[in-house]
Design a protein around this motif. Structure first.
Motif: not given
Length: 296
Positions: A103-107
């Motif tokens: 999720c952090a990488c996608a954000a």
């Protein structure tokens, strides 16, 4: 000779069989009694006995059983049994951590895409261009010593340069020349003098000429450089290189500003004399900046 007469035989009455044609005189047939046929009784169907399953023993032999792949329970080989046990026993915390990292990488990717789109929109709206630089005039002192040049002499030249900065190509972008910059003059790779670049703000479509005072100390030239400099002085065309390094910041309108980056400029000039006010002939300037290569 006597002849016999043959009389025809009358047909037999109905119900009696005819005599054989070859028989001479047949005896009358005995009367027979005809018995009508009676229908035979049909056998009644017997009810089937109740089905009683009996275990059947398979015949001896070898059998091949085919099972669908989706119903096969795979068992890891012995050499990977330990790894399989370790992976299957992982706690749910590891899965949550991986989910959070994804999720952090996608954000972060979404933020980068938004930033790139915003930068592209600003570039298309303002169309920033690099300013043009040139040396308007150059005053030289202390480079000649008794009209002779020698490698054994230590020189302390002083140069005053009038630098011209042209921001006429930008209609909506202003440039902030911040403090901490430097301007230097060199000859044949030897640095003659250096001085600070002044800090000022240049609005769009503006041309600014400012003075830079440069000083040098302990400058030594080799014998070949001294002879070459004297020959070029006599010819009235001494090539010099003016290098500038100055931190700048761009302003887009009244709100948007970029971060501070170092801009490097190099101008090749030729002067007709090495003492007093010399006439500078510009041979071209080059501007380089690595973080904003697309801007220049």
């Amino acid at each position: 000779m006597s002849s016999d007469r043959v009389h025809p035989i009358p047909p037999p009455p109905p119900g009696q069989p005819a005599d054989h044609p070859h028989a001479g005189t047949a005896a009358p047939a005995a009367p027979t009694e005809t018995t009508p046929l009676q229908p035979q009784p049909q056998p009644q169907p017997q009810p089937h006995p109740p089905f009683a399953p009996r275990p059947l023993s398979p015949p001896p032999g070898t059998y091949i059983v085919q099972v669908p792949k989706d119903q096969v329970l795979r068992v890891p080989p012995p050499d990977r049994a330990r790894r399989f046990k370790k992976l299957s026993a992982r706690p749910a915390r590891g899965r949550r951590l991986r989910h959070a990292c994804c999720c952090a990488c996608a954000a972060l990717l979404v933020l980068l895409l938004l930033a790139a789109a915003f930068a592209g929109a600003v570039y298309l709206a303002f169309r920033p261009r690099a300013p043009a630089f040139s040396v308007a005039s150059l005053s030289i002192r202390g480079l000649l010593n008794n009209a002779t040049l020698s490698s054994s002499l230590s020189l302390s030249p002083e140069l005053d340069a009038a630098v011209r900065a042209d921001n006429g190509r930008n209609r909506k972008v202003s440039i902030d020349f911040r403090g901490g910059g430097e301007v230097a003059v060199s000859y044949s790779g030897v640095r003659l003098a250096a001085g600070p670049w002044p800090a000022f703000r240049q609005p769009p479509r503006n041309v600014t000429v400012f003075a830079v005072a440069m000083q040098g100390q302990g400058v030594r030239l080799s014998d070949d450089q001294a002879r070459q400099l004297a020959a070029e002085r006599d010819a009235g065309a001494v090539p010099l290189a003016v290098d500038a390094r100055v931190p700048v910041r761009l302003r887009f309108g009244a709100v948007l500003r970029t971060w501070t980056v170092d801009v490097k400029a190099r101008c090749d000039v030729a002067v007709d004399r090495l003492d007093g006010d010399a006439t500078a002939v510009n041979r071209g300037c080059r501007v380089k900046v690595r973080p904003l290569w697309w801007w220049w």
